[in-house]
Design a protein around this motif. Structure first.
Motif, PDB file in Angstrom:
ATOM      1  N   THR A  91     -13.515 -82.617  70.976  1.00 21.83           N
ATOM      2  CA  THR A  91     -13.603 -83.747  70.054  1.00 21.83           C
ATOM      3  C   THR A  91     -14.676 -83.578  68.983  1.00 21.83           C
ATOM      4  O   THR A  91     -14.709 -84.337  68.016  1.00 21.83           O
ATOM      5  N   CYS A 126     -12.977 -79.297  79.774  1.00 21.34           N
ATOM      6  CA  CYS A 126     -12.304 -79.589  78.512  1.00 21.34           C
ATOM      7  C   CYS A 126     -11.306 -78.469  78.170  1.00 21.34           C
ATOM      8  O   CYS A 126     -11.478 -77.315  78.573  1.00 21.34           O
ATOM      9  N   ASP A 127     -10.296 -78.853  77.379  1.00 18.73           N
ATOM     10  CA  ASP A 127      -9.103 -78.024  77.160  1.00 18.73           C
ATOM     11  C   ASP A 127      -9.298 -76.517  77.153  1.00 18.73           C
ATOM     12  O   ASP A 127      -8.682 -75.790  77.916  1.00 18.73           O
ATOM     13  N   CYS A 199     -10.278 -85.597  79.709  1.00 21.07           N
ATOM     14  CA  CYS A 199      -9.223 -86.564  79.413  1.00 21.07           C
ATOM     15  C   CYS A 199      -8.370 -86.815  80.661  1.00 21.07           C
ATOM     16  O   CYS A 199      -7.995 -85.866  81.361  1.00 21.07           O
ATOM     17  N   ALA A 205      -6.331 -80.731  79.094  1.00 16.17           N
ATOM     18  CA  ALA A 205      -7.305 -80.421  80.152  1.00 16.17           C
ATOM     19  C   ALA A 205      -6.664 -80.607  81.533  1.00 16.17           C
ATOM     20  O   ALA A 205      -6.815 -79.749  82.413  1.00 16.17           O
TER      21      ALA A 205
HETATM   22 FE1  FES Z   1     -12.109 -82.742  76.456  1.00 15.65          FE
HETATM   23 FE2  FES Z   1      -9.743 -84.104  76.143  1.00 15.65          FE
HETATM   24  S1  FES Z   1     -11.416 -83.948  74.784  1.00 15.65           S
HETATM   25  S2  FES Z   1     -10.411 -82.878  77.737  1.00 15.65           S
END
Ligand code: FES
Length: 576
Positions: A91, A126-127, A199, A205
């Motif tokens: 993000t 995170c992703d 998320c 993720a």
């Molecule tokens: Fe980190 Fe969605 S912003 S998993």
């Protein structure tokens, strides 16, 4: 029978020599952290590769979390040493975290190879942090276990579940059509991120966490446990214990990551309604470990799989609900008959053995194989003159009526042009138009941003239009939805046919036939190709320059071409 001699520890090459200068150097400086002598005398050294960063909010809890892994490593007789690698926060990081996935993978690879490590625990969340570290670890191929950091708790806003990411994509609509104030927005911000973790929709993720579990790279059940649940700490602790055993068993990544494991992951991803980003990351991982996988495999193996999980963005619930309903083991149990049952996992058991007793506690969240939420899920791979090397669409997140569609292109050459013009009242666009966005692929953005699910024009939203066909060479957030065709390959910035589309051209989409066509004559296409001028490169120095000159196209996984494959763990020369 001759007894199998245990493999000598890799770390012995650093710490082993008793009387040599090098043994002294390697041990002496590490002793400044207060380790007793027996830590250097034959204990497996476990590297805890941590993607912790306060700038990666989804991974901000992983620094404390590493302590639970260490506890397990020590109990099992290992010597844990934690190290950081480049972390990418989806993000906050500009221009897009994906630009740095490959950089982080290089960092991971070289850190693992360069240090005296026998086994690896990857702490991810995170992703991009999951695929990046797995890719890097694959290129070294030591025993490796993944501990996904876990999703945030369910978001709740004014009595309703609110999914991180998914809510964002509804904002433009909400701000324009409802009495949604700035105060509401502020409240919604904390409601959709109310605890540590990544998320909690089935975004990228969560998709990545399910991917590593279905590949066999985590202990069973790891993917869905919320970040703040005490059971996550237990999972980290047990993973610490297990990696020490894996070193003794020499259970390397390549023994787990077989072709069967990849096929299982594709089937599982379809059943959970996972993100389109899965395609690009799994492909890159396969290319690193040396398993042959093609874009077509994702369609062939995944597109007839029923949707078994009712999670946003396609469905109604969130990861916390998924965990309470039984989590991924309950899904894998439902898929038992179509998975490769004998695929081995990091705990030494097969995927079938691990999940054969897995119960489902809530059929509203996890369906049975016989009564799925949708008959067919997965990702469809399209081909045609507009995407000679392929493009992807997630039908479960799209509008069924738009699966076959013919419409006039409304073209935006760049994302900036899109932002400038999309809400222009004079823009010639209607619900049947096809929004074409160029310049957002691996080379073009650069980094293949998650902008493919561009918002619809405000004037159409006001009329109640909820979806339109959108085509780009970019990606889409796993939390997003819509009739969005992504990963068009070759991309526009290198002269793919997408670069040649003009506003007013007719585009024909036929998902059942897996076709995406630009309906202009071959002569016209040839003339446009001859007149095409490549855009200026984004940078002539630094990592950006390396990236744009070596990045592969989306259908190959968007890795840097020289990183494909593995070099193993041997380093022949020492520091002196
Ligand atoms: Fe980190 Fe969605 S912003 S998993």
């Amino acid at each position: 029978m001759e007894e199998k001699k245990p493999k000598s520890l890799r770390s012995k090459e650093w710490f082993g020599p008793e009387d040599e200068k090098m043994g002294f150097i390697h041990r002496s400086w590490l002793r400044n952290q207060g380790y007793p002598d027996d830590y250097f005398r034959g204990k497996p050294v476990i590297g805890i590769c941590n993607t912790w960063s306060e700038l990666t909010p989804c991974n901000a809890h992983l620094r404390d979390f590493a302590e639970f892994v260490k506890r397990g490593v020590r109990e099992a007789g290992g010597f844990p040493l934690e190290f950081p690698v480049t972390s990418m926060g989806e993000t906050l990081m500009r221009p897009t975290a994906m630009l740095f996935r490959n950089l982080s993978s290089m960092d991971t690879e070289e850190s693992i190879r360069g240090y005296p490590l026998d086994g690896i625990v990857l702490l991810t969340g995170c992703d991009k942090t999951t695929p990046a570290t797995v890719m890097g670890a694959c290129s070294v191929d030591l025993p490796t276990i993944v501990v996904p950091g876990g999703p945030m708790l369910n978001g709740w806003y004014k009595g309703e579940r609110i999914g991180s990411g998914t809510f964002v994509w509804k904002l433009k609509d909400k701000m324009k059509n409802e009495s949604f104030t700035t105060a509401d927005l502020t409240e919604a911000e904390i409601c959709s991120a109310r605890s540590q973790g990544h998320c909690m929709t089935m975004g990228t993720a969560s998709t990545m966490a399910c991917m590593v579990e279905s590949l066999g790279l985590t202990l069973p059940g790891a993917a869905a446990i919320p970040a703040v649940d005490a059971r996550k700490k237990v999972m980290a602790h047990l993973s610490g214990r297990r990696i020490v055993e894996m070193v003794k068993e020499d259970l390397k990544l390549s023994k787990v990551l077989t072709r069967k494991a990849f096929e299982n992951a594709i089937i599982c991803n379809a059943a959970v309604g996972g993100s389109t980003n899965f395609v690009i990351h799994l492909q890159a991982i396969a290319n690193r470990i040396g398993v042959e996988l093609e874009l077509k495999d994702f369609d062939r193996l995944g597109s007839n799989i029923p949707l078994l999980v009712n999670l946003m963005p396609s469905g109604k619930f969130l990861m916390e609900d998924f965990f309470y309903a039984g989590g991924l083991p309950a899904v894998l149990k439902e898929l038992e008959e179509i998975l490769h049952k004998d695929a081995i996992t990091v705990n030494g058991a097969t995927i079938a053995e691990n999940n054969q007793q897995a119960p489902c506690y809530n059929r509203e969240v996890i369906a049975s194989f016989d009564q799925p939420f949708q008959e067919k899920a997965g990702i469809a791979v399209l081909y045609g003159n507009l995407c000679e090397d392929g493009a992807v669409i997630k039908p479960s997140a799209a509008t069924p009526e738009l699966m076959t569609h013919r419409g006039k292109a409304v073209v935006f050459e760049t994302i900036e042009e899109y932002h400038e013009r999309i809400d222009d009242p004079d823009l010639e666009i209607d619900a049947s138009s096809v929004i074409v966005l160029k310049g957002v692929g691996p080379v073009g953005y650069p980094g293949m941003a998650e902008v493919g699910n561009v918002d619809l024009p405000a004037k159409l939203l006001k009329k109640g239009i909820k979806d339109m066909v959108r085509i780009s060479d970019g990606r889409m957030s796993g939390t997003a939805f819509g009739t969005v065709i992504l990963h068009v390959s070759p991309e526009s910035a290198i002269g793919g046919t997408l670069a040649l589309v003009k506003s007013g051209d007719t585009i024909e989409l036929d998902v059942p036939k897996r076709s995406l066509q630009l309906l202009i004559s071959d002569e016209e296409l040839k003339a446009r190709r001859a007149a095409w001028v490549a855009p200026e490169p984004h940078s002539e120095r630094g990592y950006l320059n390396l990236y744009i000159n070596t990045v592969q196209q989306a259908h190959l996984g968007a890795d840097l071409d020289f990183l494909v494959g593995k070099s193993g763990s041997e380093v022949k020369r020492d520091v002196h």
